[in-house]
Motif scaffolding. Structure first.
Motif, PDB file in Angstrom:
ATOM      1  N   ALA A 113      -7.830   2.654  27.701  1.00  0.00           N
ATOM      2  CA  ALA A 113      -6.613   2.288  26.968  1.00  0.00           C
ATOM      3  C   ALA A 113      -5.597   1.637  27.897  1.00  0.00           C
ATOM      4  CB  ALA A 113      -6.015   3.530  26.299  1.00  0.00           C
ATOM      5  N   ARG A 114      -5.421   2.208  29.083  1.00  0.00           N
ATOM      6  CA  ARG A 114      -4.456   1.651  30.035  1.00  0.00           C
ATOM      7  C   ARG A 114      -4.885   0.274  30.514  1.00  0.00           C
ATOM      8  NH1 ARG A 114      -4.543   2.220  35.525  1.00  0.00           N
ATOM      9  NH2 ARG A 114      -5.499   4.274  35.496  1.00  0.00           N
ATOM     10  N   VAL A 115      -6.172   0.112  30.834  1.00  0.00           N
ATOM     11  CA  VAL A 115      -6.654  -1.196  31.295  1.00  0.00           C
ATOM     12  C   VAL A 115      -6.440  -2.241  30.207  1.00  0.00           C
ATOM     13  CG1 VAL A 115      -8.709  -2.505  31.978  1.00  0.00           C
ATOM     14  CG2 VAL A 115      -8.261  -0.268  32.993  1.00  0.00           C
ATOM     15  N   ALA A 116      -6.712  -1.874  28.960  1.00  0.00           N
ATOM     16  CA  ALA A 116      -6.515  -2.823  27.860  1.00  0.00           C
ATOM     17  C   ALA A 116      -5.046  -3.192  27.708  1.00  0.00           C
ATOM     18  CB  ALA A 116      -7.041  -2.228  26.552  1.00  0.00           C
ATOM     19  N   GLU A 117      -4.178  -2.204  27.868  1.00  0.00           N
ATOM     20  CA  GLU A 117      -2.740  -2.444  27.722  1.00  0.00           C
ATOM     21  C   GLU A 117      -2.200  -3.332  28.837  1.00  0.00           C
ATOM     22  OE1 GLU A 117       0.306   0.558  28.930  1.00  0.00           O
ATOM     23  OE2 GLU A 117       0.585   0.672  26.763  1.00  0.00           O
ATOM     24  N   GLU A 118      -2.716  -3.159  30.044  1.00  0.00           N
ATOM     25  CA  GLU A 118      -2.159  -3.844  31.203  1.00  0.00           C
ATOM     26  C   GLU A 118      -2.876  -5.137  31.565  1.00  0.00           C
ATOM     27  OE1 GLU A 118      -2.148  -0.904  34.292  1.00  0.00           O
ATOM     28  OE2 GLU A 118      -0.536   0.245  33.343  1.00  0.00           O
ATOM     29  N   SER A 119      -4.023  -5.416  30.948  1.00  0.00           N
ATOM     30  CA  SER A 119      -4.808  -6.597  31.313  1.00  0.00           C
ATOM     31  C   SER A 119      -4.394  -7.811  30.501  1.00  0.00           C
ATOM     32  CB  SER A 119      -6.300  -6.344  31.067  1.00  0.00           C
ATOM     33  OG  SER A 119      -6.779  -5.357  31.915  1.00  0.00           O
ATOM     34  N   GLU A 120      -4.460  -8.950  31.152  1.00  0.00           N
ATOM     35  CA  GLU A 120      -4.201 -10.206  30.456  1.00  0.00           C
ATOM     36  C   GLU A 120      -5.273 -10.446  29.391  1.00  0.00           C
ATOM     37  OE1 GLU A 120      -4.188 -14.927  31.545  1.00  0.00           O
ATOM     38  OE2 GLU A 120      -3.421 -13.521  33.045  1.00  0.00           O
ATOM     39  N   HIS A 121      -6.524 -10.137  29.721  1.00  0.00           N
ATOM     40  CA  HIS A 121      -7.646 -10.264  28.790  1.00  0.00           C
ATOM     41  C   HIS A 121      -8.273  -8.883  28.655  1.00  0.00           C
ATOM     42  CE1 HIS A 121      -7.260 -14.575  29.118  1.00  0.00           C
ATOM     43  NE2 HIS A 121      -7.326 -14.470  30.432  1.00  0.00           N
ATOM     44  N   ALA A 122      -7.934  -8.187  27.592  1.00  0.00           N
ATOM     45  CA  ALA A 122      -8.426  -6.822  27.411  1.00  0.00           C
ATOM     46  C   ALA A 122      -9.954  -6.803  27.371  1.00  0.00           C
ATOM     47  CB  ALA A 122      -7.878  -6.226  26.126  1.00  0.00           C
ATOM     48  N   PRO A 123     -10.560  -5.878  28.105  1.00  0.00           N
ATOM     49  CA  PRO A 123     -12.024  -5.773  28.093  1.00  0.00           C
ATOM     50  C   PRO A 123     -12.558  -5.443  26.695  1.00  0.00           C
ATOM     51  CG  PRO A 123     -11.102  -4.551  29.929  1.00  0.00           C
ATOM     52  CD  PRO A 123      -9.956  -4.950  29.058  1.00  0.00           C
ATOM     53  N   THR A 124     -13.697  -6.002  26.387  1.00  0.00           N
ATOM     54  CA  THR A 124     -14.372  -5.718  25.121  1.00  0.00           C
ATOM     55  C   THR A 124     -15.666  -4.943  25.340  1.00  0.00           C
ATOM     56  OG1 THR A 124     -15.510  -7.845  25.221  1.00  0.00           O
ATOM     57  CG2 THR A 124     -13.427  -7.767  23.980  1.00  0.00           C
ATOM     58  N   THR A 125     -16.041  -4.773  26.605  1.00  0.00           N
ATOM     59  CA  THR A 125     -17.283  -4.098  26.958  1.00  0.00           C
ATOM     60  C   THR A 125     -17.025  -3.151  28.126  1.00  0.00           C
ATOM     61  OG1 THR A 125     -18.539  -6.067  26.317  1.00  0.00           O
ATOM     62  CG2 THR A 125     -19.684  -4.451  27.685  1.00  0.00           C
ATOM     63  N   VAL A 126     -17.681  -1.993  28.072  1.00  0.00           N
ATOM     64  CA  VAL A 126     -17.678  -1.051  29.191  1.00  0.00           C
ATOM     65  C   VAL A 126     -19.116  -0.928  29.661  1.00  0.00           C
ATOM     66  CG1 VAL A 126     -17.337   1.373  29.848  1.00  0.00           C
ATOM     67  CG2 VAL A 126     -15.648   0.226  28.410  1.00  0.00           C
ATOM     68  N   GLU A 127     -19.310  -0.991  30.980  1.00  0.00           N
ATOM     69  CA  GLU A 127     -20.626  -0.793  31.568  1.00  0.00           C
ATOM     70  C   GLU A 127     -20.571   0.363  32.551  1.00  0.00           C
ATOM     71  OE1 GLU A 127     -22.449  -5.333  31.572  1.00  0.00           O
ATOM     72  OE2 GLU A 127     -21.832  -4.446  33.470  1.00  0.00           O
ATOM     73  N   THR A 128     -21.692   1.023  32.700  1.00  0.00           N
ATOM     74  CA  THR A 128     -21.862   2.039  33.723  1.00  0.00           C
ATOM     75  C   THR A 128     -23.342   2.133  34.029  1.00  0.00           C
ATOM     76  OG1 THR A 128     -21.172   4.262  34.421  1.00  0.00           O
ATOM     77  CG2 THR A 128     -22.167   4.054  32.214  1.00  0.00           C
ATOM     78  N   THR A 129     -23.693   2.781  35.120  1.00  0.00           N
ATOM     79  CA  THR A 129     -25.099   3.060  35.383  1.00  0.00           C
ATOM     80  C   THR A 129     -25.277   4.568  35.463  1.00  0.00           C
ATOM     81  OG1 THR A 129     -24.900   2.929  37.799  1.00  0.00           O
ATOM     82  CG2 THR A 129     -25.487   0.890  36.617  1.00  0.00           C
ATOM     83  N   ILE A 130     -26.436   5.017  34.976  1.00  0.00           N
ATOM     84  CA  ILE A 130     -26.747   6.445  34.930  1.00  0.00           C
ATOM     85  C   ILE A 130     -28.202   6.612  35.364  1.00  0.00           C
ATOM     86  CG2 ILE A 130     -26.924   8.491  33.456  1.00  0.00           C
ATOM     87  CD1 ILE A 130     -24.893   7.141  31.555  1.00  0.00           C
ATOM     88  N   THR A 131     -28.440   7.591  36.217  1.00  0.00           N
ATOM     89  CA  THR A 131     -29.817   7.876  36.612  1.00  0.00           C
ATOM     90  C   THR A 131     -30.491   8.687  35.514  1.00  0.00           C
ATOM     91  OG1 THR A 131     -29.100   9.837  37.829  1.00  0.00           O
ATOM     92  CG2 THR A 131     -29.392   7.809  39.096  1.00  0.00           C
ATOM     93  N   PRO A 132     -31.780   8.468  35.273  1.00  0.00           N
ATOM     94  CA  PRO A 132     -32.498   9.234  34.252  1.00  0.00           C
ATOM     95  C   PRO A 132     -32.364  10.734  34.523  1.00  0.00           C
ATOM     96  CG  PRO A 132     -33.839   7.407  35.023  1.00  0.00           C
ATOM     97  CD  PRO A 132     -32.638   7.483  35.938  1.00  0.00           C
TER      98      PRO A 132
END
Length: 187
Positions: A113-132
């Motif tokens: 929420a904070r990144v979207a509020e403070e960014s010029e171009h709000a992110p539309t995707t979140v990525e992460t990596t997870i080990t099985p």
């Protein structure tokens, strides 16, 4: 925390009593390193890297603080340079005494929420990596996708053999998006 941050924070998951979400500061680096080390599931980076992260990526990271201001959880992330509408979440960890209260989910929601509020171009995707086999992270990110009306795509990003130490499990990329119009990242 500004009133807007408090409103955004309250809009999603309620924070456990007495805790608040804040930006990390360099002075928090040692606590983040300790929390990561104590998690026994995260790849532990050097203590130096946590200090740098708190300095250089504070805008795309968040820390949960107790009543005394001590960090009890964190999420670190960054905006991908080649995909400026993608927030990559690097690590999420919560001190053992605070687990099981929804703090990791509140941190993730508060950060995005904070990144979207403070960014010029709000992110539309979140990525992460997870080990099985990291069930806690799998649940955290799939529930995040549900809360934000998004789908989850999974693919192996790094095979086990690509890691030079030879003891690392593969890293599976979770791509969450597009986020729904009601999601804070789509505003």
């Amino acid at each position: 925390m500004t009133a807007a941050h408090a409103d955004l924070q309250a809009e999603f998951l309620e924070m456990p009593e007495g805790l608040r979400i804040d930006r990390p500061e360099v002075a928090d680096g040692a606590a983040l390193w300790r929390i990561a080390k104590d998690s026994r599931t995260l790849d532990l980076n050097s203590s130096y890297s946590y200090l740098l992260w708190c300095r250089d990526f504070a805008g795309t990271s968040a820390v949960a603080r107790d009543e005394e201001g001590t960090p009890v959880g964190f999420v670190t992330g960054y905006i991908r340079p080649e995909r400026p509408r993608t927030l990559l979440v690097w690590q999420v960890a919560v001190d053992g005494a605070y687990r099981g209260r929804g703090l990791a989910a509140a941190l993730l929601d508060g950060l995005t929420a904070r990144v979207a509020e403070e960014s010029e171009h709000a992110p539309t995707t979140v990525e992460t990596t997870i080990t099985p086999g990291n069930t806690a992270s799998e649940r955290l990110f799939t529930s995040y996708a549900r809360r934000h009306g998004a789908t989850v795509e999974r693919e192996v990003l790094f095979q086990a053999g690509q890691f030079p130490d030879g003891t690392h499990d593969p890293e599976v990329l979770y791509r969450i998006g597009p986020l729904s119009p009601a999601s804070p990242l789509s505003r």
